[in-house]
Every structure is written in structure tokens, then in C-alpha cells.
Motif scaffolding. Structure first.
Motif, PDB file in Angstrom:
ATOM      1  N   LEU A 234       0.844  -1.189   0.000  1.00  5.63           N
ATOM      2  CA  LEU A 234       0.000   0.000   0.000  1.00  5.63           C
ATOM      3  C   LEU A 234       0.880   1.239   0.000  1.00  5.63           C
ATOM      4  CD1 LEU A 234      -3.104   0.451   0.128  1.00  5.63           C
ATOM      5  CD2 LEU A 234      -2.865   0.706   2.603  1.00  5.63           C
ATOM      6  N   GLU A 235       0.669   2.112  -0.978  1.00  6.32           N
ATOM      7  CA  GLU A 235       1.496   3.311  -1.079  1.00  6.32           C
ATOM      8  C   GLU A 235       1.023   4.423  -0.155  1.00  6.32           C
ATOM      9  OE1 GLU A 235       1.534   4.565  -5.113  1.00  6.32           O
ATOM     10  OE2 GLU A 235       2.633   2.807  -5.846  1.00  6.32           O
ATOM     11  N   ARG A 236      -0.291   4.506   0.052  1.00  2.28           N
ATOM     12  CA  ARG A 236      -0.868   5.567   0.865  1.00  2.28           C
ATOM     13  C   ARG A 236      -1.776   4.952   1.916  1.00  2.28           C
ATOM     14  NH1 ARG A 236      -1.837   7.044  -4.488  1.00  2.28           N
ATOM     15  NH2 ARG A 236      -0.655   8.850  -5.265  1.00  2.28           N
ATOM     16  N   PRO A 237      -2.012   5.654   3.015  1.00  6.14           N
ATOM     17  CA  PRO A 237      -2.961   5.114   4.000  1.00  6.14           C
ATOM     18  C   PRO A 237      -4.345   4.949   3.387  1.00  6.14           C
ATOM     19  CG  PRO A 237      -2.406   7.407   4.489  1.00  6.14           C
ATOM     20  CD  PRO A 237      -1.465   6.953   3.419  1.00  6.14           C
ATOM     21  N   TYR A 238      -5.018   3.888   3.795  1.00 11.51           N
ATOM     22  CA  TYR A 238      -6.375   3.616   3.317  1.00 11.51           C
ATOM     23  C   TYR A 238      -7.222   3.239   4.518  1.00 11.51           C
ATOM     24  CZ  TYR A 238     -10.113   2.076   0.176  1.00 11.51           C
ATOM     25  OH  TYR A 238     -11.306   1.953  -0.495  1.00 11.51           O
ATOM     26  N   ALA A 239      -8.179   4.103   4.830  1.00 10.91           N
ATOM     27  CA  ALA A 239      -8.998   3.925   6.039  1.00 10.91           C
ATOM     28  C   ALA A 239     -10.453   3.696   5.659  1.00 10.91           C
ATOM     29  CB  ALA A 239      -8.889   5.156   6.936  1.00 10.91           C
ATOM     30  N   MET A 240     -10.988   2.612   6.190  1.00 15.08           N
ATOM     31  CA  MET A 240     -12.406   2.315   6.024  1.00 15.08           C
ATOM     32  C   MET A 240     -13.095   2.506   7.378  1.00 15.08           C
ATOM     33  SD  MET A 240     -14.267  -0.953   4.239  1.00 15.08           S
ATOM     34  CE  MET A 240     -13.502  -2.233   5.238  1.00 15.08           C
ATOM     35  N   VAL A 241     -14.229   3.168   7.354  1.00 15.28           N
ATOM     36  CA  VAL A 241     -14.943   3.524   8.581  1.00 15.28           C
ATOM     37  C   VAL A 241     -16.281   2.789   8.604  1.00 15.28           C
ATOM     38  CG1 VAL A 241     -16.071   5.411   9.815  1.00 15.28           C
ATOM     39  CG2 VAL A 241     -13.815   5.758   8.795  1.00 15.28           C
ATOM     40  N   ALA A 242     -16.567   2.124   9.726  1.00 15.58           N
ATOM     41  CA  ALA A 242     -17.822   1.387   9.888  1.00 15.58           C
ATOM     42  C   ALA A 242     -18.901   2.319  10.436  1.00 15.58           C
ATOM     43  CB  ALA A 242     -17.635   0.203  10.815  1.00 15.58           C
ATOM     44  N   VAL A 243     -20.068   2.289   9.807  1.00 15.26           N
ATOM     45  CA  VAL A 243     -21.165   3.186  10.158  1.00 15.26           C
ATOM     46  C   VAL A 243     -22.461   2.395  10.250  1.00 15.26           C
ATOM     47  CG1 VAL A 243     -22.360   5.322   9.540  1.00 15.26           C
ATOM     48  CG2 VAL A 243     -20.013   4.966   8.779  1.00 15.26           C
ATOM     49  N   ASN A 244     -23.263   2.688  11.251  1.00 17.55           N
ATOM     50  CA  ASN A 244     -24.623   2.156  11.311  1.00 17.55           C
ATOM     51  C   ASN A 244     -25.511   3.003  10.408  1.00 17.55           C
ATOM     52  OD1 ASN A 244     -24.447   0.084  13.501  1.00 17.55           O
ATOM     53  ND2 ASN A 244     -23.762   1.847  14.676  1.00 17.55           N
ATOM     54  N   VAL A 245     -26.183   2.369   9.476  1.00 19.00           N
ATOM     55  CA  VAL A 245     -27.103   3.088   8.589  1.00 19.00           C
ATOM     56  C   VAL A 245     -28.431   2.343   8.551  1.00 19.00           C
ATOM     57  CG1 VAL A 245     -27.572   3.897   6.255  1.00 19.00           C
ATOM     58  CG2 VAL A 245     -25.243   4.019   7.160  1.00 19.00           C
ATOM     59  N   ILE A 246     -29.504   3.065   8.802  1.00 15.11           N
ATOM     60  CA  ILE A 246     -30.851   2.536   8.611  1.00 15.11           C
ATOM     61  C   ILE A 246     -31.630   3.575   7.816  1.00 15.11           C
ATOM     62  CG2 ILE A 246     -32.998   1.803   9.705  1.00 15.11           C
ATOM     63  CD1 ILE A 246     -31.359   0.818  12.069  1.00 15.11           C
ATOM     64  N   ALA A 247     -31.920   3.244   6.575  1.00 14.82           N
ATOM     65  CA  ALA A 247     -32.647   4.142   5.685  1.00 14.82           C
ATOM     66  C   ALA A 247     -34.044   3.587   5.439  1.00 14.82           C
ATOM     67  CB  ALA A 247     -31.898   4.305   4.361  1.00 14.82           C
ATOM     68  N   ALA A 248     -35.008   4.473   5.391  1.00 12.79           N
ATOM     69  CA  ALA A 248     -36.398   4.098   5.112  1.00 12.79           C
ATOM     70  C   ALA A 248     -37.042   5.241   4.346  1.00 12.79           C
ATOM     71  CB  ALA A 248     -37.150   3.800   6.408  1.00 12.79           C
ATOM     72  N   ASP A 249     -38.287   5.062   3.987  1.00 12.16           N
ATOM     73  CA  ASP A 249     -38.954   6.083   3.188  1.00 12.16           C
ATOM     74  C   ASP A 249     -39.215   7.368   3.970  1.00 12.16           C
ATOM     75  OD1 ASP A 249     -39.002   4.414   0.958  1.00 12.16           O
ATOM     76  OD2 ASP A 249     -40.891   3.493   1.575  1.00 12.16           O
ATOM     77  N   SER A 250     -39.197   7.283   5.303  1.00 16.10           N
ATOM     78  CA  SER A 250     -39.415   8.468   6.134  1.00 16.10           C
ATOM     79  C   SER A 250     -38.520   8.393   7.361  1.00 16.10           C
ATOM     80  CB  SER A 250     -40.878   8.573   6.586  1.00 16.10           C
ATOM     81  OG  SER A 250     -41.195   7.517   7.492  1.00 16.10           O
ATOM     82  N   ASP A 251     -38.267   9.557   7.970  1.00 16.65           N
ATOM     83  CA  ASP A 251     -37.489   9.588   9.201  1.00 16.65           C
ATOM     84  C   ASP A 251     -38.175   8.785  10.298  1.00 16.65           C
ATOM     85  OD1 ASP A 251     -35.622  11.214   7.986  1.00 16.65           O
ATOM     86  OD2 ASP A 251     -36.353  13.070   8.902  1.00 16.65           O
ATOM     87  N   GLU A 252     -39.483   8.893  10.365  1.00 17.44           N
ATOM     88  CA  GLU A 252     -40.228   8.212  11.431  1.00 17.44           C
ATOM     89  C   GLU A 252     -40.090   6.690  11.319  1.00 17.44           C
ATOM     90  OE1 GLU A 252     -41.444  12.246  10.896  1.00 17.44           O
ATOM     91  OE2 GLU A 252     -41.444  10.572   9.452  1.00 17.44           O
TER      92      GLU A 252
END
Length: 350
Positions: A234-252
Motif C-alpha cells: 500500500l502506497e498511501r494510507p487507506y482507512a475504512m470507517v464502519a457506520v450504522n445506517v438505517i434508511a427508510a422512506d421516512s425519518d419516522e
């Protein structure tokens, strides 16, 4: 392994593409819902991976956990083979294998076998936590000297097994077959500065577990990038970030779906791990104010809402972290709602 190809996008590539074109991957915890079975969970994991491949996700990782009634991926290498066999292009790997639980030779042979069966598609992410409670960890590790303190030495031994056969072997005359000479990308995973610094010194890609331990994220990324030493891998740093994602048709609706994940983390706080529970309209009668604060803190690195809300949060996360890749965990009780969340995310991140 001087010719190792990590199949990574460089930071410059990410900048050229813009933030919405960042590689997007999946961390599947193979959730077992209430009244469900491990068999159903593993079938749904394959279905998710097949959809993810069509939707353009970059990689599909599974995590090693033991003694958890709500997680079906304890035999992680076996499940990786199950997913890879049912897909054709998406990268499949571990997020991660807890190296202190295993002989480095066994890990090399398992992932050498996977790479031989599915060439160019296997990732080996490594962690040093037990992935279990202390009693289960003792049952797994079976003796002193397996508490994670020797992780750098175990990692060195594992990497030696992947070297071509004409190179030095460690221990002498021990060979990993399959494994020897194969180019299997190794990632270091962590939730603190230990693995960040080790990944930097070795010139390896790094993934931070901000989906459950967000407090040290920025500091760990700064440590990794500031101390990174280019390597043949690897020539350059490579960072992967873990994220919780819950998407739906509405915020509610998204907030309601997220209560399943909140109940799961509440069970961990109470030391009562269980299967993934159905969503509820309100958590107020389930947790105390103190427990609510603890759960929200652990899950603070999350994007939950409609596509517009999720996009805004992810843009903020990318601005704060300069992540090269996002790996998304989505703990949703209903499988169709989980698929819908990942589909919405893929569409908005194009």
C-alpha cells in the motif's frame, strides 16, 4: 508478497470521484431474529449479498462472534465460503477474524483455501479482541498467552505463511497449503489506537469499528495517517470507517426500525445478549434514562432516516473522517426492510 494487489482506491481517486462516489461496503452480522434460526439467518445473508452485488457494493464482510444468540457467523470462514459461492464479483471477507482465537497456520490454510476457490475476491480482516464473553473466550483459547498481547507476533507468523515457498518460513519447515504464495489482502481492524498504529507501521489498510465504539475514531485515524509508512502492499494510507445506517422512506419509519438495534445494544449493556427483537414505537418503557444515554453514545456514529437525512449525515461523516471507504452495518428485524435500506443507500450514494 511484493506484488500484492489490494484492489483499493487511493485517496486521490476518492477525491477525483467526489464524496458521493466513495466505495460502499457491507458488514453483515448475520442477525438471528426472535423466533428465527441460524439457518434462516445465513440464507438471508446470502440473499443480501446477492442483492448487494447487483446494487454495486464493493465488499461483503462477516464478523467473528461467539456465544451470541443473535449472531450466526461464529464459523466465519465457513460463512464466507457460503457467500462467495453464491455470488460472482463482490469481494467477500472477514470483519474480522479474531486472530488470538486461532492458530495462524489454520487461518492461513482456511483463507488460502477460500482464495483458491474464489481467486481475487477474498479479504482477510483481523482483530485482536475475543469476540465473546470471558468464559467463552477461555473455551476458545484454551490456555495462557492467548489474551491478544501477542497479536503482533501472531500477525507476523500469519503473514509469513503467505510468502512464496522459496522465502523464509516461520516456524521452520511449516507451510500453509493452500495459502503459500497467495495474494490475500490483510486488513487490521480496531476500536482504539493499537491496531491503527500497527497498521500504519506495516503499511496495511485499516478499518475502525465506529459502529459500536465511536469515541476514539478521529484520534485513531489521525494516528494511522500520521504514522503510515508506505509498503509493497500500500502506497498511501487507506482507512475504512464502519457506520450504522438505517434508511427508510421516512425519518419516522427509520427511527422505528432502529429500535431493534437499540434493544440489541441494551441487552449487551445488561449482559443479556439475545436475538434481534421486533421494532417498537417507543423505547421509553424499556430502558432507563441512564441506559438510553449509554446506548445512544455507543450508536452515535449512525445515519438513520429518510434518504435525504441519511445523505446529510453521511456527508458530515465523510467531511469529519475523510474516509476512503464506508462499511455499513444495518441491524433491522424485517429482512425486506433491511434490503430496502441497503437499496436506498446504494441509490443515494451513486
Amino acid at each position: 508478497m511484493s506484488d500484492l494487489n489490494y484492489h483499493l482506491h487511493t485517496e486521490a481517486d476518492r477525491t477525483d470521484r467526489g464524496t458521493t462516489a466513495i466505495p460502499l461496503s457491507i458488514l453483515d452480522l448475520a442477525p438471528i431474529p426472535v423466533s428465527g434460526s441460524a439457518a434462516e439467518s445465513l440464507s438471508r445473508s446470502l440473499d443480501l449479498a446477492q442483492h448487494a452485488e447487483r446494487w454495486g457494493y464493493n465488499r461483503f464482510w462477516l464478523a467473528e462472534h461467539h456465544g451470541m444468540p443473535g449472531i450466526a457467523s461464529s464459523a466465519t470462514a465457513v460463512v464466507i465460503g457460503h457467500i462467495a459461492a453464491g455470488t460472482s464479483t463482490i469481494r467477500v471477507g472477514s470483519g474480522g477474524i479474531m486472530l488470538p482465537n486461532h492458530s495462524p497456520l489454520v487461518v492461513a490454510e482456511q483463507f488460502g483455501t477460500l482464495e483458491s476457490l474464489y481467486p481475487g475476491r477474498i479479504d482477510l480482516g483481523l482483530g485482536r479482541a475475543p469476540g465473546s464473553d470471558p468464559l467463552t473466550a477461555q473455551a476458545l483459547r484454551r490456555g495462557p498467552g492467548s489474551d491478544g498481547q501477542d497479536f503482533p507476533e501472531r500477525l507476523r507468523e500469519l503473514r509469513e505463511y503467505f510468502r512464496p515457498g522459496d522465502g523464509p518460513a516461520l516456524p521452520p519447515r511449516v507451510r500453509a497449503v493452500p495459502g503459500e504464495g497467495l495474494n490475500i489482502p490483510i486488513w487490521l481492524l480496531g476500536s482504539s489506537g493499537f491496531s491503527a498504529q500497527l497498521a500504519a507501521v506495516l503499511g496495511l489498510p485499516f478499518s475502525f469499528a465506529s459502529h459500536f465504539a465511536p469515541d476514539y475514531l478521529i484520534a485513531a485515524l489521525e494516528l494511522y495517517r500520521s504514522r503510515f509508512e508506505p509498503s509493497p502492499h500500500l502506497e498511501r494510507p487507506y482507512a475504512m470507517v464502519a457506520v450504522n445506517v438505517i434508511a427508510a422512506d421516512s425519518d419516522e419509519e427509520a427511527r422505528r426500525l432502529a429500535t431493534s438495534q437499540e434493544q440489541q445494544f441494551l441487552g449487551l449493556i445488561r449482559r443479556q445478549p439475545g436475538q434481534l427483537r421486533p421494532p417498537v414505537n417507543s423505547m421509553d418503557t424499556i430502558w432507563t434514562p441512564q441506559e438510553r444515554e449509554l446506548v445512544h453514545r455507543q450508536l452515535s456514529f449512525a445515519a438513520i432516516g429518510s434518504p435525504q437525512t441519511v445523505r446529510k449525515k453521511l456527508e458530515q461523516i465523510l467531511e469529519e473522517t475523510a474516509a476512503d471507504e464506508l462499511i455499513v452495518a444495518t441491524q433491522v428485524y424485517d429482512h425486506q426492510a433491511r434490503l430496502h435500506s441497503y437499496k436506498l443507500l446504494a441509490e443515494l450514494m451513486r
